[in-house]
Scaffold this active site. Structure first.
Site, PDB file in Angstrom:
ATOM      1  N   SER A 169     -72.240   2.219  38.767  1.00 21.72           N
ATOM      2  CA  SER A 169     -72.772   0.910  38.405  1.00 21.72           C
ATOM      3  C   SER A 169     -72.143  -0.170  39.288  1.00 21.72           C
ATOM      4  CB  SER A 169     -72.518   0.658  36.910  1.00 21.72           C
ATOM      5  OG  SER A 169     -73.170  -0.495  36.459  1.00 21.72           O
ATOM      6  N   HIS A 184     -77.509   2.334  39.315  1.00 22.73           N
ATOM      7  CA  HIS A 184     -78.611   2.137  38.366  1.00 22.73           C
ATOM      8  C   HIS A 184     -78.890   0.645  38.242  1.00 22.73           C
ATOM      9  CE1 HIS A 184     -75.665   1.963  34.644  1.00 22.73           C
ATOM     10  NE2 HIS A 184     -75.440   1.004  35.513  1.00 22.73           N
TER      11      HIS A 184
END
Length: 217
Positions: free
Chosen positions: A121, A146
């Site tokens: 992330s 993501h």
């Protein structure tokens, strides 16, 4: 100034029962000896002298504050010498991560990044944001990208405001990731639609890092 013997006595006297079970929570102390005597550092302060900064665990306001402060301090110490940022993080707050990102781009020294363990992330985003040619990962590291996560509750108008903000952040992060990886924005958008895990070799092929390090150069 505390001597080595005094330091060891202090640690011994303060050691709790069941020390073995609790030792993992202690920060090691390094004692250096010079002509002026002995000086003790916690291990992270000693490594900071070598221009090594660690970002470990969740990216939040406290983490960002510590990392930003260290980057600014090292710039003031020597604006022409590289800084190394070691990352082992599952990600976290976008705003906290962007504070670190903007500081990395703002300061004069190049910031080299290295993934050890996991960069997911916002951790992966910051890994890719290091100076070009100076982004690394260890061979068994994992990298995950993501789209930003978020949620909202309350009146419909408030939810709409939050939805617009998270869509803005998604577009902004995709554009920056495209800039740092060399991928087009459309591919970044597709590849970050769900959790996308990569090996260190995959991350290199994708443009998130420049080299997989097997041994120190």
């Amino acid at each position: 100034m505390i001597t080595r013997a005094e330091l060891l006595d202090m640690l011994a006297s303060n050691a709790p029962q069941g020390f073995e079970a609790q030792a993992l929570g202690l920060v090691p102390i390094v004692v250096e000896t010079s002509g002026r005597g002995e000086r003790s550092y916690d291990i992270y302060s000693r490594l900071l002298k070598e221009r090594l900064v660690f970002m470990v665990g969740e990216v939040n306001d406290q983490t960002a504050n510590l990392v930003v402060a260290q980057l600014l301090f090292l710039e003031s110490e020597n604006p022409d010498k590289d800084i190394s940022l070691y990352i082992n993080s599952p990600g976290g707050s976008v705003s906290a991560g962007m504070a670190i990102y903007d500081t990395m781009q703002f300061i004069k020294p190049d910031v080299s990044t290295l993934c050890m363990g996991l960069a997911a992330s916002m951790g992966a985003f910051l890994l890719a944001s290091g100076a070009k040619g100076k982004r690394f990962a260890l061979p068994n590291s994992r990298v995950m990208i993501h789209q930003p996560l978020g949620g909202a509750r309350g009146q419909a108008s408030d939810i709409e405001i939050q939805a617009r903000e998270i869509l803005y952040l998604k577009e902004r992060l995709n554009n920056l990731l495209a800039q740092h990886t060399g991928q087009d924005v459309e591919r970044i958008a597709r590849d970050t639609d769900r959790d996308n895990f990569m090996s260190s070799d995959d991350a290199k092929a994708y443009g998130l890092i420049d080299q997989v390090l097997l041994k120190r150069p």
